[in-house]
Design an enzyme around this catalytic site. Structure first.
Site, short mmCIF file in Angstrom:
data_model
loop_
_atom_site.label_atom_id
_atom_site.label_comp_id
_atom_site.label_asym_id
_atom_site.label_seq_id
_atom_site.Cartn_x
_atom_site.Cartn_y
_atom_site.Cartn_z
N TYR A 1 -77.26 96.80 42.54
CA TYR A 1 -78.61 96.32 41.67
C TYR A 1 -79.54 97.12 41.72
O TYR A 1 -80.30 97.55 40.69
CB TYR A 1 -79.00 95.03 42.12
CG TYR A 1 -80.21 94.10 41.45
CD1 TYR A 1 -79.92 93.49 40.18
CD2 TYR A 1 -81.13 94.05 42.01
CE1 TYR A 1 -81.07 93.10 39.37
CE2 TYR A 1 -82.57 93.38 41.21
CZ TYR A 1 -82.34 93.20 40.13
OH TYR A 1 -83.42 92.45 39.35
N LYS B 1 -81.54 99.47 38.69
CA LYS B 1 -82.73 99.44 38.68
C LYS B 1 -83.54 100.66 38.64
O LYS B 1 -84.52 100.96 37.64
CB LYS B 1 -83.39 98.19 39.37
CG LYS B 1 -82.65 96.89 39.02
CD LYS B 1 -83.10 96.53 37.33
CE LYS B 1 -83.00 95.11 37.31
NZ LYS B 1 -83.11 94.61 35.79
#
Ligand SMILES: NC(=O)c1ccc[n+]([C@@H]2O[C@H](COP(=O)([O-])OP(=O)(O)OC[C@H]3O[C@@H](n4cnc5c(N)ncnc54)[C@H](O)[C@@H]3O)[C@@H](O)[C@H]2O)c1
Length: 305
Positions: free
Chosen positions: A156, A160
């Site tokens: 993640y 991001k």
């Protein structure tokens, strides 16, 4: 009069959480909204909520990391509402595991939904704006997990941080055509984050909301900044990454070089580096070992709220 009167905005992942708040706020500010959502029922419900409140909206279901779906979002905006003015890339998922336990599937799924799910709608929107010779605004959704790092989130966080870089480069490429691109790093209590919070925090939060106090972690708090970044009032702002939560809007500094050592115009010998590398740490104040940058955030979820 709203900030987005007469405008048309696509919001991805708008069926719940932060995206739902963004879709409702864009509508409240006068925009027609394409509610893009994987979960068709959730997307339909938000589109109906907007229409019931007197706004204009249409649901577009599907996976935003699929090219046909992403292209259809832009064509739907144009066929239903005549144009496209802004794209909010918000859809996202979590698959938290520490690196040693992270499966190929959990890596691929997270990278795909976030990076491909930002790339494809943005490409379709930018192609439309360039062909139509129109300005446009892209708002992408990064995270402090990528900007600062967060335990258990290599997949993640990598996605991001990639989104922050992606957004900055779209801003550079779009500048001549009046296309802005900015990213946000939001914090809110949603389906995505609720389960990560200790029960004690949730109880305290629920009690303060029941007592009528400002809900710092309401997903709707993210939407005003996003509506602004979708509007022509933000036409002079591009390539920036904003933190947003509660009543707070922050700006992040991009990665910046803060100290340097040089070797007198010669290639380094690896054996000389141990004797010189500490100059970087002492000049910058940056420690040599792994840091928990989340612990240095301006506000602390668990300590203060
Ligand atoms: N909640 C937070 O504190 C927080 C913090 C940092 C970043 N974010 C980011 O904000 C965004 C919204 O998160 P949220 O907290 O509202 O989560 P959420 O789970 O409540 O909502 C995400 C929505 O995106 C939809 N979605 C997921 N994959 C999709 C796909 N491939 N195509 C279309 N729709 C898809 C889901 O169905 C869901 O409705 C995400 O990008 C998330 O990573 C959230």
């Amino acid at each position: 009069m709203g900030l987005l009167d007469g405008k048309v905005v696509i919001v991805t992942g708008a069926g719940r959480g932060i995206g739902r708040g963004e879709a409702l706020e864009c509508s409240a500010q006068g925009a027609a909204v394409v509610v893009a959502e994987f979960d068709a029922d959730a997307g339909e419900a938000v589109a109906k909520e907007i229409v019931a409140a007197g706004g204009r909206a249409v649901a577009a279901s599907g996976d935003v990391a699929d090219a046909e779906v992403a292209n259809r979002l832009v064509s739907t905006a144009v066929s239903e509402f005549g144009q496209l003015d802004a794209l909010v890339n918000n859809a996202g998922i979590l698959r938290d595991r520490t690196i040693a336990k992270l499966s190929d599937d959990d890596w691929d799924a997270v990278i795909r939904v976030h990076l491909r799910g930002h790339f494809l709608p943005t490409r379709a929107a930018v192609q439309y704006w360039k062909d139509a010779k129109r300005p446009g605004h892209v708002v992408s959704t990064a995270s402090t997990s990528g900007l600062l790092g967060n335990f258990g989130q290599t997949n993640y966080g990598a996605a991001k941080a990639g989104i922050a870089a992606f957004s900055t480069i779209v801003a550079m490429e779009g500048a001549r055509g009046g296309i802005t691109s900015n990213a946000i790093a939001p914090t809110a209590l949603t389906r995505m984050t609720l389960d990560l919070m200790p029960q004690e925090f949730r109880d305290k939060h629920d009690a303060s909301v029941a007592a009528g106090e400002f809900d710092f972690f309401a997903p709707e708090n993210i939407a005003p900044l996003v509506a602004f970044l979708c509007s022509d009032a933000s036409a002079h702002i591009s390539g920036k990454v904003f933190g947003v939560q509660g009543d707070s809007i922050e700006i992040f500094q991009p990665f910046t070089s803060v100290a340097e050592v040089t070797n007198g115009g010669k290639k380094w010998d690896p054996e000389d580096i141990p004797g010189r590398i500490d100059e970087l740490f002492s000049a910058s104040g940056i420690p040599a070992g792994a840091e928990n940058m989340m612990a240095k955030m301006r506000y602390q979820i668990l300590a203060e709220h």
